[in-house]
Design an enzyme around this catalytic site. Structure first.
Site, PDB file in Angstrom:
ATOM      1  N   PRO A 126       0.809  -1.223   0.000  1.00  0.00           N
ATOM      2  CA  PRO A 126       0.000   0.000   0.000  1.00  0.00           C
ATOM      3  C   PRO A 126       0.846   1.280   0.000  1.00  0.00           C
ATOM      4  CG  PRO A 126      -0.923  -1.610   1.512  1.00  0.00           C
ATOM      5  CD  PRO A 126       0.353  -2.196   1.008  1.00  0.00           C
ATOM      6  N   GLY A 337     -16.872   6.743 -33.124  1.00  0.00           N
ATOM      7  CA  GLY A 337     -17.822   7.799 -32.756  1.00  0.00           C
ATOM      8  C   GLY A 337     -18.691   7.350 -31.580  1.00  0.00           C
ATOM      9  N   GLY A 338     -19.970   7.693 -31.642  1.00  0.00           N
ATOM     10  CA  GLY A 338     -20.903   7.369 -30.552  1.00  0.00           C
ATOM     11  C   GLY A 338     -20.923   5.882 -30.238  1.00  0.00           C
ATOM     12  N   GLU A 361       3.811  -2.820 -13.342  1.00  0.00           N
ATOM     13  CA  GLU A 361       5.210  -3.192 -13.622  1.00  0.00           C
ATOM     14  C   GLU A 361       6.088  -1.958 -13.857  1.00  0.00           C
ATOM     15  OE1 GLU A 361       5.944  -6.624 -16.028  1.00  0.00           O
ATOM     16  OE2 GLU A 361       4.212  -7.663 -15.224  1.00  0.00           O
ATOM     17  N   GLN A 365       6.254   6.872 -15.998  1.00  0.00           N
ATOM     18  CA  GLN A 365       7.220   7.826 -15.432  1.00  0.00           C
ATOM     19  C   GLN A 365       8.447   7.071 -14.888  1.00  0.00           C
ATOM     20  OE1 GLN A 365       3.862   7.907 -14.988  1.00  0.00           O
ATOM     21  NE2 GLN A 365       3.546   9.762 -16.202  1.00  0.00           N
TER      22      GLN A 365
END
Ligand code: COS
Length: 376
Positions: A126, A337-338, A361, A365
């Site tokens: 965490p 599109g839609g 993994e 950055q």
């Protein structure tokens, strides 16, 4: 470097393609909606040996090289990237054993995978994601054993794994130099599998927490030496990141295939939309970038196959292909599109699936940090 597949690689590619199209594709939508782990679909792949491709032949596997793994994973991800991820995490866990394990460890843990088992790589916590060396799970020696305490998260295959490669520290103040790898077997007292993550994408893969509460691990399950763990994890990730790049390349290629098909069928202003240069240029960029990523991926795989360290090249491939898959799948939604925004069509799922390739993994950055570090 031209990518010219051998006839064996062509055959394997065809086998995986047919398997994914016929056995997996028809079920993808259902499992994506439910978020359930389709164990029976993975077991079908086990029958064809997809779970033991990287295990060396002397230990009962197929002993495929990294380039051939890229062929397989790309083909899987064209249809369902989570399918490749599930197999890949087996291989990431096992790769750490292959890198640093004794013959006995390699045999014991290959034997767990071969009948249809799963393995998990457990590095992230965490509070220790990108900064992996700051992990807090502790390992304390007690006689011939080690006692592990802590918590891991985002553990792929967690609920189904037969063994877990867990990285813990013998001394937090040492950072990377204190990190040590252990193999923890399923059912060890004190090991609790936590909740399954309800994820945005890759919903056919299983992702859990892992709690370790006074988990006793025998010394024979120590990986390498005390303090070797960080380097083992990084070397495992060098390979994992190449596999990962092959998966995001497959996802991009799958999206391009859908985009081309749709653009040929969809008629607006009296002609198929593919006749418009605006669409053609989008498709050309998608194709060009995906091919560039594929080249980076095979280049990195070839280096590893030649026994050459490829951290820089693996990070380049992982970062480029991951970023590209987000762009390509986003543009595919745009071409639809839609309808691209509707769950009735497969491409919104591809877009959701793509995002994780910039995160797990090592984020995009972090990959840039690895590349820049080589320049510095
Ligand atoms: N192969 C072998 N050794 C490596 C290595 C690699 N690919 N990368 C680093 N090392 C070694 C270094 O050489 C160094 O050893 P020495 O102290 O003997 O010189 C040691 O490991 C520590 O390396 P470094 O100082 O670069 O560690 P940092 O704490 O600065 O972290 C990054 C480096 C950011 C690259 C690392 O923490 C990382 O990859 N983070 C992302 C983690 C990740 O991918 N998590 C996802 C897990 S799977 S969901």
């Amino acid at each position: 470097m031209a990518i010219i597949l051998t006839s064996e690689q062509q055959d394997l590619k065809e086998l995986v393609k047919n398997f994914m199209e016929n056995e997996i594709k028809p079920h993808v939508k259902k499992y994506d909606e439910s978020g359930e782990f389709p164990l029976e679909l993975y077991q079908k792949g086990f029958e064809l040996g997809f779970h033991l491709l990287e295990i060396p032949e002397e230990f009962g596997g197929s002993g495929l090289d990294h380039q051939t793994m890229c062929v397989v994973l790309e083909e899987m991800a064209k249809v369902e990237p989570a399918y490749g991820i599930t197999m890949l995490c087996n291989s990431l866990a096992l790769e750490c054993v292959l890198i640093s394990g004794t013959k006995d460890q390699i045999k014991r843990f290959s034997d767990k995978i071969i009948p249809g088992g799963f393995g998990s790589f457990c590095l992230t916590e965490p509070n220790a994601g990108s900064d992996a060396a700051s992990l807090r799970t502790t390992a304390v020696k007690d006689g011939n054993d080690y006692i592990l305490n802590g918590r891991k998260c985002f553990v792929t295959n967690g609920q189904f794994s037969d063994f877990f490669v867990v990285f813990a520290t013998v001394d937090k103040s040492l950072r990377a130099k204190g990190v040590t790898g252990f193999i923890v077997e399923k059912g060890t007292p004190g090991l609790t599998i936590g909740k399954h993550e309800d994820k945005m994408g890759l919903r056919l893969s299983n992702t859990t927490d892992l709690a370790l509460d006074n988990v006793r691990v025998p010394a024979e399950n120590l990986l390498g030496q005390i303090g070797d763990g960080f380097k083992i994890a990084m070397r495992g990730l060098d390979q994992g990141r190449i596999n990962n790049a092959a998966l995001s390349t497959g996802l991009s290629q799958g999206a391009i295939n859908e985009a081309v098909k749709y653009a040929k069928e969809r008629v607006q202003f009296g002609k198929p939309i593919i006749k418009n240069q605006a669409i053609q240029f989008m498709l050309a960029d998608m194709d060009m970038q995906t091919e560039a990523g594929r080249q980076l991926t095979y280049n990195a795989a070839k280096l590893l196959d030649s026994g050459i360290k490829a951290s820089r090249e693996a990070s380049m491939a992982k970062c480029f292909c991951g970023d590209n898959s987000v762009k390509v799948t986003c543009d595919t939604v745009q071409i639809f599109g839609g309808y691209g925004y509707s769950r009735e069509y497969p491409v919104e799922k591809m877009y959701r699936d793509s995002k994780i390739f910039q995160i797990f993994e090592g984020t995009s950055q972090i990959q840039r940090m690895v590349i820049a570090n080589q320049l510095l």
